[in-house]
Motif scaffolding. Structure first.
Motif, mmCIF file in Angstrom:
data_model
loop_
_atom_site.group_PDB
_atom_site.id
_atom_site.type_symbol
_atom_site.label_atom_id
_atom_site.label_comp_id
_atom_site.label_asym_id
_atom_site.label_seq_id
_atom_site.Cartn_x
_atom_site.Cartn_y
_atom_site.Cartn_z
ATOM 1 N N ARG A 15 0.814 -1.218 0.000
ATOM 2 C CA ARG A 15 0.000 0.000 0.000
ATOM 3 C C ARG A 15 0.845 1.263 0.000
ATOM 4 N N ARG A 16 2.139 1.128 0.151
ATOM 5 C CA ARG A 16 3.018 2.299 0.268
ATOM 6 C C ARG A 16 3.837 2.475 -0.999
ATOM 7 N N TYR A 58 7.224 9.061 0.908
ATOM 8 C CA TYR A 58 6.424 7.843 0.997
ATOM 9 C C TYR A 58 4.960 8.249 1.068
ATOM 10 N N THR A 60 1.292 6.432 1.609
ATOM 11 C CA THR A 60 0.628 5.190 1.994
ATOM 12 C C THR A 60 -0.866 5.322 1.744
ATOM 13 N N TYR A 61 -1.397 4.376 0.985
ATOM 14 C CA TYR A 61 -2.814 4.344 0.648
ATOM 15 C C TYR A 61 -3.560 3.392 1.579
ATOM 16 N N GLU A 64 -4.449 -1.662 -1.238
ATOM 17 C CA GLU A 64 -3.467 -2.041 -2.244
ATOM 18 C C GLU A 64 -3.947 -1.604 -3.630
ATOM 19 N N ALA A 67 -3.212 2.062 -4.194
ATOM 20 C CA ALA A 67 -1.782 2.247 -4.446
ATOM 21 C C ALA A 67 -1.426 1.837 -5.873
ATOM 22 N N VAL A 94 5.288 -2.263 3.751
ATOM 23 C CA VAL A 94 5.237 -1.791 5.128
ATOM 24 C C VAL A 94 5.315 -3.027 6.013
#
Length: 108
Positions: A15-16, A58, A60-61, A64, A67, A94
């Motif tokens: 997700r990042r 960075y 982060t969402y 997934e 992202a 992460v």
């Protein structure tokens, strides 16, 4: 020890994103405005101590999928003013320890 923490850590969903080729004066607000249009952003962190001309951050969402959409929509395409090349976007993992996972798990 850090070796124990690392052995206990497991990757979460991808997700990042690492966003490179940013202008030196980029702000978290600028990044939130840009990347927030592509999905639900949980956090943005500018990487400290980047050499001039090599700023990165960075993003982060929440999911997934968000992202992945952001990466597909911006990698090699997105350009910020003051930079002569498009952003380079890569997925990073992460890592979360079992203690962090347990604390985040819903009671049940």
């Amino acid at each position: 020890t850090s070796a124990c923490r690392l052995a206990d850590a497991r990757p979460m969903a991808a997700r990042r994103l690492l966003v490179a080729a940013l202008p030196d004066d980029v702000s978290e607000a600028m990044l939130m405005e840009t990347f927030g249009e592509l999905g639900q952003v949980e956090s943005i962190r500018l990487k400290p101590y980047c050499p001039p001309g090599e700023q990165c951050a960075y993003v982060t969402y929440a999911t997934e999928d968000d992202a992945a959409i952001a990466k597909e929509s911006t990698h090699g395409i997105l350009m910020f003013p003051g930079v002569d090349r498009p952003c380079e976007i890569s997925v990073t993992r992460v890592y979360v320890s079992s203690a962090q996972r347990s604390a985040a798990a819903p009671p049940g």
